[in-house]
Design a protein around this motif. Structure first.
Motif, short mmCIF file in Angstrom:
data_model
loop_
_atom_site.label_atom_id
_atom_site.label_comp_id
_atom_site.label_asym_id
_atom_site.label_seq_id
_atom_site.Cartn_x
_atom_site.Cartn_y
_atom_site.Cartn_z
N PRO A 25 26.31 42.80 -55.19
CA PRO A 25 26.27 41.88 -54.15
C PRO A 25 26.03 40.27 -54.80
O PRO A 25 26.09 39.33 -53.94
N TYR A 26 26.17 40.23 -56.15
CA TYR A 26 26.31 38.78 -56.85
C TYR A 26 27.61 38.52 -57.43
O TYR A 26 27.55 37.57 -57.99
N ARG A 27 28.47 39.31 -57.03
CA ARG A 27 29.88 38.95 -57.61
C ARG A 27 30.29 37.46 -57.28
O ARG A 27 31.12 36.76 -58.08
N SER A 28 30.12 37.06 -55.98
CA SER A 28 30.58 35.74 -55.55
C SER A 28 29.54 34.60 -56.40
O SER A 28 30.04 33.48 -56.23
N PHE A 29 28.68 34.81 -56.82
CA PHE A 29 27.75 33.88 -57.80
C PHE A 29 28.69 33.36 -58.83
O PHE A 29 28.19 32.46 -59.42
N PHE A 30 29.67 34.11 -59.34
CA PHE A 30 30.19 33.65 -60.42
C PHE A 30 31.79 33.52 -60.19
O PHE A 30 32.42 34.20 -59.40
N LYS A 31 32.64 32.80 -61.03
CA LYS A 31 34.05 32.67 -60.88
C LYS A 31 34.69 33.72 -62.06
O LYS A 31 34.79 33.48 -63.15
N PHE A 32 35.35 34.72 -61.44
CA PHE A 32 35.97 35.49 -62.33
C PHE A 32 37.46 35.34 -62.16
O PHE A 32 38.19 34.82 -61.27
N ASN A 33 38.21 35.39 -63.25
CA ASN A 33 39.51 34.99 -63.60
C ASN A 33 40.53 36.27 -63.76
O ASN A 33 41.66 35.84 -63.91
N PRO B 183 34.54 40.67 -68.57
CA PRO B 183 34.15 39.47 -69.22
C PRO B 183 34.81 38.35 -68.87
O PRO B 183 34.29 37.44 -69.51
N TYR B 184 35.67 38.47 -67.82
CA TYR B 184 36.67 37.09 -67.68
C TYR B 184 35.83 36.34 -66.40
O TYR B 184 36.37 36.29 -65.61
N TYR B 185 34.87 35.61 -66.80
CA TYR B 185 34.09 34.68 -66.02
C TYR B 185 34.09 33.44 -66.59
O TYR B 185 34.28 33.13 -67.85
N ASP B 186 33.95 32.41 -65.62
CA ASP B 186 33.70 30.84 -66.31
C ASP B 186 32.55 30.85 -67.15
O ASP B 186 31.46 31.13 -66.31
N GLY B 187 32.38 30.25 -68.09
CA GLY B 187 31.19 29.72 -68.92
C GLY B 187 31.22 28.25 -68.83
O GLY B 187 32.26 27.59 -69.18
N TRP B 188 30.01 27.66 -68.95
CA TRP B 188 29.84 26.27 -68.94
C TRP B 188 30.22 25.92 -70.30
O TRP B 188 29.85 26.40 -71.33
N TRP B 189 31.34 25.00 -70.51
CA TRP B 189 32.16 24.36 -71.65
C TRP B 189 32.58 25.52 -72.43
O TRP B 189 32.75 25.34 -73.73
N GLY B 190 32.98 26.67 -71.89
CA GLY B 190 33.64 27.73 -72.59
C GLY B 190 32.44 28.62 -73.07
O GLY B 190 32.91 29.56 -73.64
N HIS B 191 31.31 28.43 -73.04
CA HIS B 191 30.18 29.44 -73.39
C HIS B 191 29.93 30.62 -72.78
O HIS B 191 29.38 30.43 -71.44
N ASP B 192 30.35 31.88 -73.12
CA ASP B 192 30.07 32.80 -72.42
C ASP B 192 28.67 33.38 -72.18
O ASP B 192 28.43 34.31 -71.29
N THR B 193 27.86 33.07 -73.06
CA THR B 193 26.33 32.83 -72.88
C THR B 193 25.80 32.16 -71.69
O THR B 193 24.45 32.42 -71.24
N LEU B 194 26.56 31.16 -71.20
CA LEU B 194 25.99 30.25 -70.23
C LEU B 194 27.48 30.26 -68.93
O LEU B 194 27.75 29.05 -68.74
N PRO B 195 27.11 31.64 -68.06
CA PRO B 195 28.15 31.59 -67.25
C PRO B 195 27.88 30.56 -66.00
O PRO B 195 26.51 30.05 -65.60
N LYS B 196 28.78 29.54 -65.58
CA LYS B 196 28.60 28.80 -64.50
C LYS B 196 28.45 29.41 -63.23
O LYS B 196 29.29 30.33 -62.82
N SER C 186 16.67 33.29 -74.87
CA SER C 186 16.59 32.23 -76.14
C SER C 186 15.12 31.43 -76.21
O SER C 186 14.38 31.61 -75.14
N ASN C 187 15.12 30.60 -77.42
CA ASN C 187 13.59 30.16 -77.14
C ASN C 187 13.76 28.82 -76.63
O ASN C 187 12.67 28.41 -76.24
N HIS C 188 14.84 28.25 -76.33
CA HIS C 188 14.77 27.08 -75.56
C HIS C 188 14.94 27.30 -73.94
O HIS C 188 14.64 26.61 -73.24
N LYS C 189 15.58 28.50 -73.56
CA LYS C 189 15.40 29.26 -72.35
C LYS C 189 16.28 28.33 -71.15
O LYS C 189 15.90 28.20 -70.04
N TYR C 190 17.33 27.53 -71.72
CA TYR C 190 18.25 27.08 -70.85
C TYR C 190 19.39 28.06 -70.47
O TYR C 190 20.37 27.61 -69.90
N ASP C 191 19.05 29.39 -70.62
CA ASP C 191 20.03 30.49 -70.33
C ASP C 191 19.04 31.36 -69.54
O ASP C 191 19.00 32.38 -69.99
#
Length: 715
Positions: A342-350, A359-372, A232-237
């Motif tokens: 090796p990065y599986r534990s970096f994310f919360k999969f449901n 594709p079933y991972y937690d996104g910040w405020w539900g945004h799948d482009t911003l995985p928490k 993105s142009n804002h680069k918060y992702d």
């Protein structure tokens, strides 16, 4: 107690003390509560930033021969303070305290005959109000360079295109519903939701090219919105925390093709993949950042980077939802791609039965482009980000600090959040003891500002919001107009005093004081009182009916208020815009408001020229509807700032004796801004019986100055 309650209590306290003064005046010639003063600055706490074991001298000021006793009261002690000295019309009392390891909280009790009152961060009070106690945190220091520093926020894509060869190309990849777009017209308005994938070509080379401009403006710190690899142009992702995005840096190894027309599969985005995965491009881009920081340091400037550690982006190499790293040499499989990543534990999969391509991972405020990011379950992730925090403030990069995005959201619990930031502080400060840790936060940040986590915050509650309501009556997104808050001095003083009380002095003096930024409407647009956003009002409305005199008032306050005045790129050049994305227009090179730039330059010079504006105490003077006045002062210097935000001239009388201006002294006016224009022609105002009188034109701000050493005498 809410803000309404505290304001009502303050009014009650003042009424009580007026009655007390009437009684006290029967007992002695004069009792002046306006002479009572103390705060947490170096003028009244020495040293201001002590270490455990240090002896700290705490002072309290009164009018000479005006009170009987002053007591220093902490959690466990009530100690009579010693008379220290008399300077001018003031007596000073002191107490020496040996610091332990815990924060101490204290306030003062003043006795005048049978009358008593208390003094805390809100000033004179009838009740204890321990909530507003002064505080000292042993071991808590913020960098000296950051106290009062003039900062400049840059969203890189929109500042300056210095290298046309690294710009994102049309169709280079697919992101959030469409292909990336290269904007050919620098002055084109950002277009609604698709603005996230519009690229104007701004880069680090463009910043380097404009270093002379920034230095001449008076900038001391560059704060960059994120610059790491991101789609993105804002680069918060963030896509890769280890490297500067080559579209901002250097592309030395190019090639491949953009996506075929109609294609949405980024595995076919061979040009993008080569640009952002090639180690040659990534290392060259990091090297350009080193060059930029070295150039800034050579000019006496600092550089702060944006750390987005609550979440990353769906393009991130640890997740790799776009599968652009899947078959690239030197990269492990992403957690989206493989259950054995090796990065599986970096994310919360449901859903644990979905791999490959889960594709079933937690996104910040539900945004799948911003995985928490899932720190609690991954020691590897925790250590990785700690290493990132250390890396960029260490050689060879030597950045001077971090701004932390949505810092309070990190982790899945408050307890873990505090644990993380405590460790982050240790790691960063061990790597670079002079680094600044500045967090984005809305609301009360005091639980993070106790000396062991953040240094300070972006100052919304105790700067941007009260200032905006007072001068414009507008909410900071331009989403609401409230005539009852326009010019409302009581609301302004109540909000500022209440929210400033949550800061320790080291945090307050380094807080980021902005009029605008990338998340809110431009301040100049707020002066037109138009409620709404660009999708309803249109781009042109952002410049209609703006009031530059009001903008100048706000700039004067920004440059004279405690903290670090921070310009959002282009504000100084007259940039306008409703809230995101309209506030992210490009810097108007060739179309700058040169008069406004010159005004900013002059106010920055004033900010730097007078030590009281960096380290001085703050005291409100006479205030009324549409008019605020206050002083920044030390024992040897006073700067008085007064505003008339009304539409008619206003006569004001200011009790400047309260801040140390001696009877017969002449204050020098160093600047006057109004609807009639700006003047720096000097004018003198004599202090007669402790007051100065002046008449302000409509929409005016005046800055007055005095310096003299008070005469020390014996009582």
């Amino acid at each position: 107690m809410d803000k309404g309650d505290t304001m009502n209590q303050r009014i009650t306290d003042i009424d009580y003390l007026k009655k007390s003064e009437t009684y006290a005046m029967q007992m002695r010639p004069v009792f002046r509560s306006g002479g009572l003063f103390s705060d947490e600055t170096e003028n009244y706490v020495s040293p201001m930033e002590p270490e455990p074991g240090d002896t700290v001298t705490i002072r309290f000021r009164t009018v000479r021969n005006n009170i009987d006793y002053v007591y220093w009261i902490s959690d466990a002690d009530r100690i009579l303070m010693d008379y220290e000295k008399t300077e001018g019309i003031f007596d000073y009392y002191k107490i020496e305290i040996i610091m332990g390891t815990e924060i101490i909280h204290y306030y003062f009790e003043v006795r005048i005959g049978k009358i008593y009152c208390f003094y805390n961060k809100r000033g004179v009070s009838r009740n204890l109000q321990e909530y507003y106690a002064f505080s000292i945190a042993p071991g808590f220091k913020t960098p000296q360079w950051a106290k009062g520093a003039v900062m400049y926020q840059i969203m890189v894509d929109r500042f300056r295109n210095g290298d046309p060869t690294n710009t994102v190309e049309d169709g280079e990849y697919f992101y959030i519903g469409d292909r990336a777009v290269q904007v050919k017209d620098w002055n084109k308005y950002p277009e609604g939701y698709m603005a996230i994938r519009e690229f104007y070509g701004g880069d680090l080379q463009g910043v380097i090219d404009k270093m002379d401009y920034l230095q001449e403006l008076g900038v001391e710190v560059l704060y960059f919105n994120p610059i790491f690899v991101s789609p993105s142009n804002h680069k918060y992702d963030i896509q890769d925390y280890d490297y500067v995005d080559p579209h901002y840096g250097k592309i030395v190894k190019d090639g491949g093709t953009v996506l075929p027309e109609g294609c949405t599969d980024n595995r076919q985005a061979s040009k993008y993949i080569r640009r952002v995965t090639s180690k040659e491009n990534l290392e060259a881009s990091n090297q350009l950042l080193i060059q930029l920081i070295e150039e800034a340091h050579s000019r006496g400037m600092k550089v702060i980077l944006d750390g987005v550690f609550n979440h990353c982006g769906s393009f991130n190499k640890w997740l790799d939802r776009e599968r652009i790293y899947e078959n690239q040499a030197g990269y492990e499989k992403g957690a989206y791609v493989s259950a054995s990543s090796p990065y599986r534990s970096f994310f919360k999969f449901n859903n644990m039965h979905q791999w490959p391509y889960n594709p079933y991972y937690d996104g910040w405020w539900g945004h799948d482009t911003l995985p928490k990011l899932n720190y609690e379950k991954s020691e590897e992730l925790y250590q990785y980000i700690m290493d990132i925090g250390k890396k960029w403030v260490s050689p060879p990069f030597n950045a001077d600090g971090w701004r932390l995005d949505v810092a309070a959201d990190l982790g899945f619990s408050s307890e873990y959040n505090h644990k993380f930031w405590k460790e982050f502080r240790k790691v960063v400060k061990e790597a670079n003891p002079d680094a600044l840790i500045l967090a984005e936060h809305y609301g009360d940040a005091s639980s993070w500002l106790r000396g062991d986590e953040w240094d300070t915050v972006m100052n919304y509650d105790a700067f941007m919001e009260p200032l905006t309501w007072f001068f414009t009556g507008m909410e900071k997104h331009s989403d609401e107009y409230r005539e009852d808050l326009l010019g409302n001095h009581d609301a302004f003083i109540g909000a500022m005093s209440h929210h400033m009380s949550k800061f320790l002095a080291p945090s307050l003096l380094t807080s980021m004081n902005e009029l605008s930024n990338h998340d809110h409407s431009r301040f100049l647009t707020r002066t037109n009182h138009k409620v709404g956003r660009v999708d309803r009002l249109g781009h042109e409305a952002a410049a209609e009916g703006i009031d530059k005199a009001v903008m100048r008032e706000a700039i004067v306050m920004q440059m004279t208020w405690p903290g670090a005045p921070t310009l959002y790129y282009g504000d100084e050049a007259g940039a306008v815009g409703f809230t995101d994305p309209d506030n992210r227009r490009t810097y108007p090179w060739g179309q700058e408001d040169v008069e406004l730039i010159e005004f900013y330059r002059k106010m920055i010079q004033i900010h730097k020229a007078y030590p009281a504006l960096i380290h001085g105490s703050l005291k409100f003077l006479e205030c009324q509807w549409n008019s605020i006045s206050y002083a920044r002062f030390t024992p040897y210097e006073q700067v008085v700032v007064v505003f008339n935000n009304g539409n008619s001239p206003l006569e004001v009388s200011l009790s400047v004796w309260e801040v140390g201006v001696q009877y017969g002294s002449k204050m020098q006016r160093i600047l006057l801004s109004s609807r009639e224009g700006v003047t720096t022609e000097p004018e003198e105002y004599e202090c007669v019986k402790g007051k100065i009188d002046l008449t302000l034109p409509a929409k005016a701000a005046a800055v007055l100055w005095n310096r003299e050493e008070p005469i020390s005498t014996e009582r």
